[in-house]
Design a protein around this motif. Structure first.
Motif, PDB file in Angstrom:
ATOM      1  N   GLY A  77       3.028  10.778   1.896  1.00  0.00           N
ATOM      2  CA  GLY A  77       2.969   9.780   1.521  1.00  0.00           C
ATOM      3  C   GLY A  77       2.393   8.548   2.573  1.00  0.00           C
ATOM      4  O   GLY A  77       2.347   9.009   3.523  1.00  0.00           O
ATOM      5  N   SER A  78       2.010   7.527   2.264  1.00  0.00           N
ATOM      6  CA  SER A  78       1.845   6.792   2.562  1.00  0.00           C
ATOM      7  C   SER A  78       2.182   4.857   2.631  1.00  0.00           C
ATOM      8  O   SER A  78       2.307   4.848   1.586  1.00  0.00           O
ATOM      9  N   LEU A  79       2.648   4.471   3.732  1.00  0.00           N
ATOM     10  CA  LEU A  79       2.778   3.264   3.244  1.00  0.00           C
ATOM     11  C   LEU A  79       2.814   2.176   4.324  1.00  0.00           C
ATOM     12  O   LEU A  79       3.552   2.895   5.971  1.00  0.00           O
ATOM     13  N   ASN A  80       2.735   0.832   4.399  1.00  0.00           N
ATOM     14  CA  ASN A  80       2.827  -0.309   5.370  1.00  0.00           C
ATOM     15  C   ASN A  80       4.297  -0.816   4.864  1.00  0.00           C
ATOM     16  O   ASN A  80       4.581  -1.781   4.374  1.00  0.00           O
ATOM     17  N   TRP A  81       5.206  -1.206   5.917  1.00  0.00           N
ATOM     18  CA  TRP A  81       7.313  -1.498   5.494  1.00  0.00           C
ATOM     19  C   TRP A  81       6.445  -2.942   6.802  1.00  0.00           C
ATOM     20  O   TRP A  81       6.704  -2.748   7.767  1.00  0.00           O
ATOM     21  N   ASP A 104       0.864  -1.388  -0.133  1.00  0.00           N
ATOM     22  CA  ASP A 104       0.204   0.021   0.098  1.00  0.00           C
ATOM     23  C   ASP A 104       0.777   1.497   0.080  1.00  0.00           C
ATOM     24  O   ASP A 104       0.196   2.672   0.753  1.00  0.00           O
ATOM     25  N   VAL A 105       2.153   1.564  -0.743  1.00  0.00           N
ATOM     26  CA  VAL A 105       3.389   2.164  -0.834  1.00  0.00           C
ATOM     27  C   VAL A 105       1.779   3.393  -1.927  1.00  0.00           C
ATOM     28  O   VAL A 105       1.268   3.120  -3.449  1.00  0.00           O
ATOM     29  N   LEU A 106       2.528   5.232  -1.245  1.00  0.00           N
ATOM     30  CA  LEU A 106       1.278   4.972  -2.225  1.00  0.00           C
ATOM     31  C   LEU A 106       2.244   7.107  -1.842  1.00  0.00           C
ATOM     32  O   LEU A 106       2.395   7.386  -0.562  1.00  0.00           O
ATOM     33  N   LEU A 107       2.932   7.609  -2.436  1.00  0.00           N
ATOM     34  CA  LEU A 107       3.599   8.708  -2.611  1.00  0.00           C
ATOM     35  C   LEU A 107       2.961   9.948  -3.904  1.00  0.00           C
ATOM     36  O   LEU A 107       2.457   9.531  -4.946  1.00  0.00           O
ATOM     37  N   VAL A 117       2.850  10.151  11.626  1.00  0.00           N
ATOM     38  CA  VAL A 117       2.182   9.725  12.268  1.00  0.00           C
ATOM     39  C   VAL A 117       3.372   8.159  12.136  1.00  0.00           C
ATOM     40  O   VAL A 117       2.859   7.719  10.588  1.00  0.00           O
ATOM     41  N   PHE A 118       3.594   8.008  12.879  1.00  0.00           N
ATOM     42  CA  PHE A 118       4.371   6.619  12.565  1.00  0.00           C
ATOM     43  C   PHE A 118       3.647   5.125  14.042  1.00  0.00           C
ATOM     44  O   PHE A 118       3.734   5.046  14.584  1.00  0.00           O
ATOM     45  N   LYS A 119       3.238   4.353  12.970  1.00  0.00           N
ATOM     46  CA  LYS A 119       2.351   2.677  13.807  1.00  0.00           C
ATOM     47  C   LYS A 119       3.504   2.216  13.785  1.00  0.00           C
ATOM     48  O   LYS A 119       4.434   1.797  12.859  1.00  0.00           O
ATOM     49  N   VAL A 120       3.925   1.697  15.006  1.00  0.00           N
ATOM     50  CA  VAL A 120       3.637  -0.042  14.871  1.00  0.00           C
ATOM     51  C   VAL A 120       3.131  -1.354  15.359  1.00  0.00           C
ATOM     52  O   VAL A 120       1.474  -0.940  15.664  1.00  0.00           O
ATOM     53  N   GLY A 121       2.582  -2.349  14.729  1.00  0.00           N
ATOM     54  CA  GLY A 121       1.147  -3.384  14.726  1.00  0.00           C
ATOM     55  C   GLY A 121      -0.017  -2.087  13.780  1.00  0.00           C
ATOM     56  O   GLY A 121       0.813  -1.648  13.151  1.00  0.00           O
ATOM     57  N   PHE A 139      12.323  -2.268  10.179  1.00  0.00           N
ATOM     58  CA  PHE A 139      11.108  -1.558  10.682  1.00  0.00           C
ATOM     59  C   PHE A 139       9.900  -2.680  10.566  1.00  0.00           C
ATOM     60  O   PHE A 139       9.050  -1.965   9.631  1.00  0.00           O
ATOM     61  N   ALA A 140       9.695  -3.450  10.471  1.00  0.00           N
ATOM     62  CA  ALA A 140       8.985  -4.295  10.127  1.00  0.00           C
ATOM     63  C   ALA A 140       7.837  -4.929  11.198  1.00  0.00           C
ATOM     64  O   ALA A 140       7.913  -3.478  12.222  1.00  0.00           O
ATOM     65  N   ALA A 141       6.443  -4.690  10.509  1.00  0.00           N
ATOM     66  CA  ALA A 141       5.499  -4.149  10.826  1.00  0.00           C
ATOM     67  C   ALA A 141       5.078  -2.552  11.123  1.00  0.00           C
ATOM     68  O   ALA A 141       4.190  -2.265  12.277  1.00  0.00           O
ATOM     69  N   VAL A 142       5.540  -1.933  10.805  1.00  0.00           N
ATOM     70  CA  VAL A 142       5.382  -0.306  10.476  1.00  0.00           C
ATOM     71  C   VAL A 142       4.834  -0.270   9.695  1.00  0.00           C
ATOM     72  O   VAL A 142       5.059  -0.119   8.637  1.00  0.00           O
ATOM     73  N   GLY A 143       3.893   1.175  10.020  1.00  0.00           N
ATOM     74  CA  GLY A 143       2.923   2.049   9.187  1.00  0.00           C
ATOM     75  C   GLY A 143       3.105   3.424   9.397  1.00  0.00           C
ATOM     76  O   GLY A 143       3.263   3.720  10.165  1.00  0.00           O
ATOM     77  N   ILE A 144       3.134   4.117   7.627  1.00  0.00           N
ATOM     78  CA  ILE A 144       3.454   5.179   8.064  1.00  0.00           C
ATOM     79  C   ILE A 144       2.673   6.522   7.155  1.00  0.00           C
ATOM     80  O   ILE A 144       2.082   5.816   6.249  1.00  0.00           O
ATOM     81  N   GLU A 145       2.371   6.888   7.946  1.00  0.00           N
ATOM     82  CA  GLU A 145       1.229   8.017   6.890  1.00  0.00           C
ATOM     83  C   GLU A 145       1.485   9.764   7.093  1.00  0.00           C
ATOM     84  O   GLU A 145       2.209  10.029   8.507  1.00  0.00           O
TER      85      GLU A 145
END
Length: 321
Positions: free
Chosen positions: A219-223, A173-176, A293-297, A234-240
């Motif tokens: 940008g947003s992506l799931n790492w 789900d990469v969108l830049l 927005v830096f998500k873990v899980g 950076f496993a299981a990281v989500g960035i928005e």
């Protein structure tokens, strides 16, 4: 045969050209290409013992529109010829009084790209120079119009690996979204010459040089599972809300708030391995990176910022094994 079929009155208009005259009709003006495009790739795969796949990739303008307002100028330089490069258009406007040199970036561009009465960079005979800019920069007194003239959007559904043990997703789900600044590709005409890098690798003097500026505004992506520079997993990281730019810190001069990347590519031989392959050297990347927005899980742990993030003194030798 065509000349023989022409009437005498028409033939009288043709005049032979001597060497001096011929030199004036070579392709000194170069070629300009105005480009509009949209690129969609269902999947791109590299298969060895396993497979690495880039799935559902799209490159377009903002909001899935056509990527447009692109202008490519292509020139083969003469000896000492000055051609468009980097922010030379800014220097031209500053010299004409359209932009104020009270702006430190503008003043830097004028000093860097002013070559007498011309603006750009000086090249050697036979260098191939490709400059990417905009067809229409808008208001010539507006830096914002200039920097946001070419917008882009990059979407990637997922990047996966597959092998005998199953499959794993690296990113999804990469969108830049952002803007492309001046970008240059130069193939240096150095014949069979070579040079030795500081690490001892010997590389060809004839090389491809890349120089680009860009900005990611959202940008947003799931790492899902990947490493950064082989150091941070950076496993299981989500960035928005990802932003990549260069507006903070001590490394902003000359970049107009945009991130930058440079690299040189040529044939080379490794000093330690003795292997011959593709040398990627003098790699440099400079940016500020914001991840609000830096998500873990699925839980946000707050925001992350990098200021004056720089990759320098980087050399790679790529070869098969």
């Amino acid at each position: 045969m065509l000349a023989l079929s022409l009437p005498t009155t028409a033939m009288a208009e043709f005049q032979p050209l001597d060497d001096g005259a011929l030199s004036g009709v070579t392709g000194q003006a170069g070629v300009t290409i105005e480009l509009e495009t949209k690129i969609n790739i269902d999947h791109l795969a590299w298969t060895d013992e396993g497979t690495l796949r880039v799935n559902d990739m799209r490159l377009s303008g903002h909001n899935d529109t056509v990527l447009d307002n692109l202008k490519l100028t292509v020139d083969i330089a003469g000896t000492g010829e000055v051609l468009e490069h980097g922010f030379s258009e800014i220097a031209r406007r500053a010299d004409a009084g359209l932009l104020s040199t009270s702006n430190t970036d503008v003043a830097d561009a004028l000093a860097k790209y002013s070559m007498g009465s011309e603006f750009g960079k000086q090249f050697n005979s036979g260098d191939l120079v490709i400059h990417l800019g905009a067809t229409d920069y808008g208001d010539p007194t507006s830096l914002t119009d200039y920097l946001q003239a070419v917008d882009f959007e990059l979407e990637v559904g997922s990047i996966t690996t597959t092998g005998s043990e199953g499959s794993a997703t690296l990113f999804s789900d990469v969108l830049l979204q952002g803007y492309v600044g001046p970008t240059d590709l130069v193939i240096r005409n150095e014949g069979s010459s070579s040079k030795t890098l500081s690490n001892g690798n010997v590389v060809s003097g004839a090389e491809l040089q890349l120089d680009t500026h860009f900005e990611v505004t959202d940008g947003s992506l799931n790492w899902d599972a990947a490493d950064v520079i082989l150091l941070f997993n950076f496993a299981a990281v989500g960035i928005e809300g990802l932003q990549i730019h260069n507006r903070r810190g001590d490394d902003t001069l000359g970049h107009f708030g945009m991130a930058s990347a440079t690299a040189k590519l040529s044939r080379g031989t490794g000093s330690v391995s003795g292997k011959e392959g593709l040398s990627i050297h003098e790699v440099e990347f400079r940016a500020d990176i914001d991840m609000p927005v830096f998500k873990v899980g699925q839980v946000s742990i707050g925001s992350v910022q990098f200021t004056d993030f720089a990759i320098t003194d980087t050399t790679m030798m790529v070869y098969g094994h």
